[in-house]
Write a protein that holds these residues in place. Structure first.
Motif, mmCIF file in Angstrom:
data_model
loop_
_atom_site.group_PDB
_atom_site.id
_atom_site.type_symbol
_atom_site.label_atom_id
_atom_site.label_comp_id
_atom_site.label_asym_id
_atom_site.label_seq_id
_atom_site.Cartn_x
_atom_site.Cartn_y
_atom_site.Cartn_z
ATOM 1 N N GLY A 1 43.642 3.289 6.340
ATOM 2 C CA GLY A 1 42.537 4.088 5.830
ATOM 3 C C GLY A 1 42.275 5.333 6.663
ATOM 4 O O GLY A 1 42.836 5.536 7.743
ATOM 5 N N ALA A 2 41.399 6.157 6.127
ATOM 6 C CA ALA A 2 40.951 7.370 6.822
ATOM 7 C C ALA A 2 39.457 7.519 6.587
ATOM 8 O O ALA A 2 38.933 7.090 5.548
ATOM 9 C CB ALA A 2 41.704 8.590 6.321
ATOM 10 N N MET A 3 38.792 8.108 7.546
ATOM 11 C CA MET A 3 37.352 8.308 7.414
ATOM 12 C C MET A 3 36.965 9.611 8.109
ATOM 13 O O MET A 3 37.555 9.986 9.122
ATOM 14 C CB MET A 3 36.581 7.136 8.027
ATOM 15 N N LEU B 1 43.204 3.695 9.975
ATOM 16 C CA LEU B 1 42.164 2.675 10.034
ATOM 17 C C LEU B 1 42.634 1.394 9.363
ATOM 18 O O LEU B 1 42.989 1.385 8.177
ATOM 19 C CB LEU B 1 40.887 3.183 9.348
ATOM 20 N N ASP B 2 42.627 0.314 10.139
ATOM 21 C CA ASP B 2 42.872 -1.029 9.612
ATOM 22 C C ASP B 2 41.671 -1.893 9.979
ATOM 23 O O ASP B 2 41.303 -1.983 11.157
ATOM 24 C CB ASP B 2 44.141 -1.630 10.204
ATOM 25 N N LEU B 3 41.082 -2.524 8.948
ATOM 26 C CA LEU B 3 39.862 -3.302 9.157
ATOM 27 C C LEU B 3 39.961 -4.600 8.378
ATOM 28 O O LEU B 3 40.328 -4.602 7.197
ATOM 29 C CB LEU B 3 38.636 -2.509 8.698
ATOM 30 N N THR B 4 39.633 -5.699 9.048
ATOM 31 C CA THR B 4 39.544 -6.998 8.390
ATOM 32 C C THR B 4 38.129 -7.525 8.577
ATOM 33 O O THR B 4 37.652 -7.654 9.710
ATOM 34 C CB THR B 4 40.547 -7.996 8.984
ATOM 35 N N LEU B 5 37.461 -7.811 7.435
ATOM 36 C CA LEU B 5 36.064 -8.236 7.458
ATOM 37 C C LEU B 5 35.941 -9.591 6.790
ATOM 38 O O LEU B 5 36.450 -9.800 5.683
ATOM 39 C CB LEU B 5 35.186 -7.216 6.731
ATOM 40 N N SER B 6 35.273 -10.515 7.470
ATOM 41 C CA SER B 6 34.969 -11.821 6.899
ATOM 42 C C SER B 6 33.466 -11.925 6.730
ATOM 43 O O SER B 6 32.719 -11.886 7.715
ATOM 44 C CB SER B 6 35.487 -12.944 7.813
ATOM 45 N N TYR C 1 39.341 -4.531 13.974
ATOM 46 C CA TYR C 1 39.653 -3.176 13.543
ATOM 47 C C TYR C 1 40.585 -2.500 14.534
ATOM 48 O O TYR C 1 40.672 -2.867 15.704
ATOM 49 C CB TYR C 1 38.371 -2.341 13.402
ATOM 50 N N SER C 2 41.269 -1.503 14.033
ATOM 51 C CA SER C 2 42.025 -0.573 14.868
ATOM 52 C C SER C 2 42.048 0.753 14.137
ATOM 53 O O SER C 2 42.078 0.797 12.900
ATOM 54 C CB SER C 2 43.447 -1.078 15.136
ATOM 55 N N ALA C 3 42.017 1.846 14.892
ATOM 56 C CA ALA C 3 41.974 3.172 14.275
ATOM 57 C C ALA C 3 42.306 4.209 15.331
ATOM 58 O O ALA C 3 42.374 3.922 16.531
ATOM 59 C CB ALA C 3 40.598 3.442 13.675
ATOM 60 N N ARG C 4 42.493 5.426 14.862
ATOM 61 C CA ARG C 4 42.646 6.577 15.743
ATOM 62 C C ARG C 4 41.484 7.510 15.444
ATOM 63 O O ARG C 4 41.357 8.021 14.332
ATOM 64 C CB ARG C 4 43.987 7.268 15.521
ATOM 65 N N VAL C 5 40.613 7.702 16.449
ATOM 66 C CA VAL C 5 39.387 8.481 16.273
ATOM 67 C C VAL C 5 39.537 9.807 17.004
ATOM 68 O O VAL C 5 39.697 9.831 18.222
ATOM 69 C CB VAL C 5 38.160 7.707 16.796
ATOM 70 N N ASN C 6 39.482 10.900 16.238
ATOM 71 C CA ASN C 6 39.721 12.237 16.809
ATOM 72 C C ASN C 6 40.979 12.227 17.674
ATOM 73 O O ASN C 6 41.032 12.806 18.753
ATOM 74 C CB ASN C 6 38.526 12.713 17.624
#
Length: 682
Positions: free
Chosen positions: A168-170, A186-191, A203-208
């Motif tokens: 994903g992207a945000m 963006l990779d997110l797993t929500l339970s 979660y994992s992501a690259r922020v700026n």
């Protein structure tokens, strides 16, 4: 063979049965209905436009459910110019198998593939992800359902055993502050089985551009979104650090009260979250590693407070109680620190901290490595420090009671007391990074041991004993060498009993031998006093006075602090009975290799000056004698002439009254004679 064949037939039958059941289930899945329910629930919950623009088809693998291509969830009207709230390549919804046979649809899993999320905060504070109005509308239209969910949250009607965002992207746009944060990968797993149940995320992501990952748990997602304080745990990892938070938190207002542990070697990735950059911290003050643990409280007004804290800066541990506020230009820190040691050598250009090759004294001179005080601009601070050891690089103190104030790159350290080199130190030191580096100090040493102090400060090992030193100084420059070359100031020294190591000054004079060392090779003294002035990096002294059992020494000269050279003349007087013998000694050269020799030229000049003074005194005496003789002769001549004129005997014993009486008698007689002469002619 018969048995084996029967097992093969049974196995093939089982496979055929599974395939038939799978095909039957696949055709039994009401894909359009599931998509309709999903979009309807989202629109109802969010009160936003939800569109599925692509194909909707049932899936058997990897999940049993429906895959919808082209999902879009709109932003509110005022944020539509920045794009939809969410667009996604696909939404895959998994359902439970057993309820399907009874006509029920139970969503177990949702996967959002390739989403692009846009969050906007308007200049007036409105937020595109604020669904409070949607919550109110749902509660008004379906009060029983809202009550059953136990929350008024817009997410109250949503629940997943697992929801995932992949690739994903945000983008977060804050038009009130100009902040623009971009999140990619963006990779997110929500339970979240239900809004009221415990939620968990990884979660994992690259922020700026900076890598960020971790996980979180929330006791009740709906309660958190409804403004309730909820138990949470959070772990954040980035390239260069880890933070773990375990406590309670709330969103409206944003509050936190949690046990926190931070272990980091680089905070710049976190600063990148806000689109800012941190000034580098100095060595010894967190340049290589920072650790924080303790109870962290985030107050509603945005201040952060650390209680029962432990802070580690480049391997040094401190107990801490700190308050952290957002200032106008930079964060502001207040509180207290206590610990075993603190290293400020990087701020004074120490070779150990800078990694240079130069040392603090000797032929190599002062360090020429640039002093970097940019770290002083990272934060403003007011701190009370209780330290076992404070290391300035060339001055080490212990048992510190220090108050430090840091304001816009200017650090003021006020020492009420510190132990230093067997004595005490008090005073103030200022490090200023504004408009170029500068240092200012007003320090008083009391009862310090001179040999270790002068060895550390100036690489001079020849003076032992104890004494008091008062010094004021001001210097500026990009390196310690430049600062020493620019020093201005002054001070005084008062030493008690001690010795000058390495040569016997009294023996040198008695034996008229510059190479004389003598037994013990030391010159003992009772006291030393002197005052000095510093200008342009040069120390000047003209009133050195040393008293000793064998006589005494006076001295004057200069020390080039920047060049680490000395040119100083001492005049020792060795007592022999009632007489004294004096021979001037010239001390000169670099501090690391001073030379001592009798100053014969100065001695000759002094003898010549003494002879000149003797001759001048004799001449003055002869002139005085001749003047007295001439005055006496003149006086006698006057006395003789006056006596003849008056007809009296005038001498040195004749008084003024007697002369006046004689003069009056003479005038009276002369007048009488003139009158008689006048009458006789008639």
């Amino acid at each position: 063979m018969g048995v084996e064949m029967r097992w093969i037939v049974r196995l093939l039958g089982a496979v055929i049965l599974v395939v038939v059941l799978g095909v039957a289930v696949l055709f039994a899945i009401p894909s359009e209905r599931i998509a309709e329910i999903a979009t309807s629930r989202l629109e109802q919950s969010l009160q936003r436009r939800v569109v599925i623009s692509g194909d909707v088809r049932p899936t058997l693998y990897p999940i049993l459910g429906v895959r919808a291509e082209g999902l879009e969830i709109g932003n509110p009207d005022w944020a539509e110019a920045d794009g939809p709230l969410i667009t996604a390549d696909a939404l895959a919804v998994g359902v439970a198998l057993t309820p399907l046979f009874s006509g029920q649809i139970q969503i177990e899993e949702a996967i959002l593939e390739g989403p692009d999320i846009t969050l906007v905060r308007a200049a007036d504070g409105r937020e595109s992800w604020d669904f409070s109005q949607a919550t109110a509308d749902v509660a008004a239209d379906q009060p029983e359902a809202a009550a059953a969910e136990g929350s008024g949250s817009a997410i109250a009607s949503l629940g997943f055993d697992e929801a995932r965002i992949t690739n994903g992207a945000m983008r977060f746009i804050d038009k009130s502050t100009g902040t623009d944060i971009v999140v990619t990968e963006l990779d997110l797993t929500l339970s979240m089985p239900s809004a009221a149940a415990q939620g968990a995320a990884a979660y994992s992501a690259r922020v700026n551009g900076q890598r960020l990952s971790g996980n979180a748990q929330i006791e009740s997602v709906a309660g958190l979104l409804d403004g309730e304080v909820q138990p949470i745990s959070l772990r954040v990892e980035w390239d260069g650090g880890t933070a773990v938070i375990d406590g309670v938190a709330g969103l409206d207002p944003l509050v936190l009260d949690a046990q926190t542990e931070i272990d980091a070697s680089d905070f710049s990735p976190l600063a990148a979250l806000a689109g800012t950059q941190l000034a580098p911290l100095p060595a010894g003050l967190g340049r290589d590693s920072v650790g924080v643990s303790g109870q962290v409280v985030l107050a509603p007004e945005g201040s952060v407070h650390l209680r029962d804290g432990q802070i580690e800066l480049d391997g040094r541990q401190f107990d801490a109680a700190l308050d952290f506020y957002q200032g106008d230009e930079r964060p502001r820190l207040r509180g207290s620190l206590s610990g075993a040691s603190m290293d400020l050598s990087a701020l004074t250009g120490s070779d150990a901290a800078q990694g240079g090759s130069s040392s603090g004294g000797g032929a190599s001179g002062w360090p020429r490595d640039p002093i970097d005080l940019s770290g002083l601009f990272a934060v403003d601070a007011e701190l009370a420090l209780g330290l076992g050891v404070l290391d300035f690089g060339y001055l080490e103190t212990s048992n510190i009671d220090l108050r430090a104030t840091l304001d816009n790159g200017r650090m003021v350290m006020s020492l009420s007391r510190a132990d230093a080199y067997g004595g005490t130190l008090s005073g103030e030191m200022v490090l200023n990074g504004r408009g170029g580096n500068s240092m200012r100090g007003n320090l008083a040493f009391r009862g310090v041991q001179l040999q270790p102090l002068l060895t550390e400060l100036a690489d001079f090992e020849r003076l032992s004993g104890s004494g008091d030193i008062a010094v004021q100084f001001l210097g500026s420059g990009a390196s310690l060498q430049a600062i020493m070359e620019s020093l201005d100031g002054g001070g005084s020294i008062t030493f008690g009993q001690g010795a000058i190591e390495g040569f016997d000054l009294a023996g040198m004079i008695r034996n008229f031998d510059a190479g004389y060392r003598g037994e013990g090779q030391r010159t003992v003294y009772d006291s030393v006093t002197a005052a000095f002035a510093i200008a342009g990096g040069v120390l000047q002294n003209d009133d050195l006075l040393l008293s000793a059992p064998w006589g005494g020494v006076s001295g004057a000269g200069r020390a080039d602090l920047g060049g680490q050279t000395l040119e100083y003349r001492v005049i020792p007087t060795v007592t022999r009975g009632e007489n004294g013998l004096s021979v001037p000694i010239l001390i000169r050269g670099p501090w690391a290799d001073l030379s001592f020799r009798p100053d014969l030229e100065f001695l000759a000049e002094q003898e010549l000056a003494a002879e000149r003074e003797r001759l001048e005194a004799e001449a003055r005496a002869r002139l005085e004698e001749e003047r007295d003789r001439l005055e006496q002769e003149a006086r006698e001549r006057v006395q003789e002439e006056v006596g003849q004129a008056l007809g009296v005997d005038v001498n040195s014993e004749t008084t003024t009254e007697e002369i006046q009486d004689s003069l009056e008698d003479r005038l009276r007689q002369e007048a009488e004679q003139q009158l008689r002469n006048l009458f006789q002619r008639d």
